[in-house]
Write an enzyme that holds these catalytic residues in place. Sequence first.
Site, PDB file in Angstrom:
ATOM      1  N   GLU A  67      -0.320   6.995  10.129  1.00 24.07           N
ATOM      2  CA  GLU A  67       0.021   6.302   8.887  1.00 24.07           C
ATOM      3  C   GLU A  67       0.350   7.262   7.746  1.00 24.07           C
ATOM      4  O   GLU A  67       0.574   6.819   6.614  1.00 24.07           O
ATOM      5  CB  GLU A  67      -1.124   5.372   8.499  1.00 24.07           C
ATOM      6  CG  GLU A  67      -1.311   4.248   9.504  1.00 24.07           C
ATOM      7  CD  GLU A  67      -2.727   3.685   9.493  1.00 24.07           C
ATOM      8  OE1 GLU A  67      -3.372   3.726   8.424  1.00 24.07           O
ATOM      9  OE2 GLU A  67      -3.176   3.222  10.548  1.00 24.07           O
TER      10      GLU A  67
ATOM     11  N   LYS B  29      -2.320  12.065  10.100  1.00 25.10           N
ATOM     12  CA  LYS B  29      -3.604  11.415   9.866  1.00 25.10           C
ATOM     13  C   LYS B  29      -4.400  11.289  11.157  1.00 25.10           C
ATOM     14  O   LYS B  29      -5.594  11.552  11.207  1.00 25.10           O
ATOM     15  CB  LYS B  29      -3.389  10.033   9.248  1.00 25.10           C
ATOM     16  CG  LYS B  29      -4.676   9.249   9.014  1.00 25.10           C
ATOM     17  CD  LYS B  29      -4.406   7.845   8.493  1.00 25.10           C
ATOM     18  CE  LYS B  29      -5.701   7.080   8.270  1.00 25.10           C
ATOM     19  NZ  LYS B  29      -5.465   5.685   7.842  1.00 25.10           N
TER      20      LYS B  29
END
Length: 798
Positions: A488, A592
């Site tokens: 993300e 991430k």
Amino acid sequence: MISQSAYTVEPWRLRETGLDLDVLAQSESVFALANGHIGWRGNLDEGEPHGLPGSYLNGVHELHPLPYAEAGYGYPESGETMINVTDGKIIRLLVDDHPFDLRYGELGCHERVLDFRTGVLHRTAEWTSPGGRTVRITSERLVSLTQRAIAAIAYEVEPLDGPAHVAVQSELVANEQMPHEPGDPRVAAAVDTPLEPEEHSARGTGLRLVHRTRRSGQRVAAAADHVVEGPEGTDWSAESEPDVSRLTVTATLKRGERLRLVKFVGYGWSAERSLPAMHDQADAAIAAARSTGWKGLLAEQKTFLDHFWSCADVEVEGDAQIQQAVRFSLFHVLQAAARSEERAIPAKGLTGTGYDGHSFWDVESFVLPMLTFTAPRAVAPVLRWRHATLPAARDRAHTLGLAGAAFPWRTISGAECSAYWPAGTAAFHVNADIARAVARYVAATGDEEFERGPGLELLVHTARLWRSLGHHDPQGVFHIDGVTGPDEYSAIARDNLYTNLMARWNLMAAAEAVARHPDRAEELGVGEEEAAAWRDAAARTAVPYNEDLGVHEQSAGFTTFQHWDFASTPADRYPLLLHFPYFDLYRKQVVKQADLVLAMVTCPDDFTAEEKARNFAYYEALTVRDSSLSACCQAVMAAETGHMRLAYAYLGEAALMDLANLEHNTRDGLHIASLAGTWMALVAGLGGMRQHEDEDGVRRLGFAPRLPEALSGLRFTVLVRGRRLRVDIRPHTVRYTLEEGEPLQILHHGEPVGLSAGPPAELPVPPLPALPEPQQPAGRRPADRALSVPVADDGADA
């Protein structure tokens, strides 16, 4: 952070030997009980003190407006939030008119034990009241894995130093006051008092409350009945109000005498059934439970779990803490799914309201793989829930101008609930994650009826989405633009590799499935031309690759982005999304959570061994693990590429995600996908288990086991097509035993091995080549687990 000294290290139990009110909310999550339909947080029996009261019914939620600074076409208009329903856990105690409250008087001892083999939470406390009387309180609690609508408590009080007048108040309570956390005030308003009373009663030892949610229109019924045992003179009375129904039992106990209360709680909910039908449903569940009795419920629970552990247990030799953690993980994942019965599995299960109780792609990609090979009966209902939401997914696709179905990023009912479209709507990979789960389940179970029915529809409509979302360039290459992969921190990308490989697989799987079931394909309107278009798109799907670096790109052009300045990012600035704008994250090389690495785990046959090694090393240096989903994936690929010490470190991080509160949000509920990831790190990582597909489309189970130096053994069982296969790994050998079922052919480090009933096949584990270990971003290296491995406490049960 939860102090590890609070929990003893035992192989089959989680034992808390003291009570720290500062981390009460975290322990409530850890000691939660559930069955996939009912969830009870591990709140103290008295109800107070508490961190977060929690009683949940899977699917019961309230609606609230979604906030937008600027509205836009296609934005979801309403959010869904799981709510705290009627609390049936509460049993208050008064000793000589002093309420038993751990904040007053003197607490001599307090112990809670969660037993993974019996599914029962035990509690023992000795407390001296402000008036000087000492009592022992014991309780046992379960949420039934066999009687879906039932939870129960056995509660007992005994004075230790003289006579005492005691009163026990057993309650059903709706609209409990919740702690107010900073956040969206619209969500707070929706969950503050979400239940409108419709009926309340108290008769004899029976209690009942029926409520209806204000906006979503769901009716919730809760009933309770009791068995009371006490000395002569024990008395009781019952009363009810719209939000409280209460049984009060009083007795004068001599030293050594006991007052015992067994409480059976039944739940039901529906958006359609009438009030009389709902209260009858709850009453009927109670009647069945009373007929079974407390001892009967205990026996049923033990039998259910005996069967589960015979198929699912993972034994770890050499690390007692990991041994405890993997059983803790397996138990809680089972609790999240066992009786979900065509409802979603929320990201936090039914242990807390984190993520608003939403279900994500995590379920299909992390939770269902574990259940498919250990408790397959729990998998089809979850996929049937996805199938039941197909009309909403098709409507969503139509709104977005696409064919097929666009399944939601986060949801409870099937409607998209993400207000941030770059991470929500654009994460189309959820379609392929669902399709992959369908194929995995069918391959592992041989459930052709499911494949012909809901399975085929899911494959067809997800394939239609990909064909309409992507496009062919002038050279005929099939691209999928403007999507967000699992990472993300990289949104709205072109040709995200994970998405493209999963879409390619989805298109081919759908084409092959309609060829196997031409009659059903005709019913779904799939002709030869459409299936051919799927095959053509799959054959020409773009696979981003940087020739100069010799690595695959997470998305097209990703390796040309500026590198994130990890050296100048202090530890207190993680997770990055809380301290830096998404604009900055999206345009830098920073990851991430495992994205391309997850692609190599999920699509193992799409990469060579050399490509996997280079890719892993490259992306290891960029991945900051700001997601609980990352460590388990990195453990799997570290093991496959020969970095066993690193794999062991990531295994420890995944396994202790909640027991050590590593993400600092266990108070909101457990990380169910990360718990399932513990199994993944052990079985797919150290065990090297993969589903391989040969050129003829035959799926075959393969293993490539290796152990880190700190472990002396690993044993696990997997279920595949009615067979039970046990894998026993030692440092230099592995033993495959077919314990049940027809002969089976597997792969061992790429070589075919035939297994049949009889003596096990014992094979050597090839030695590892000496490889330089990949580097992580500055300050983000996982703790080296090999440096300190806890041992079991003395006297721990075997």
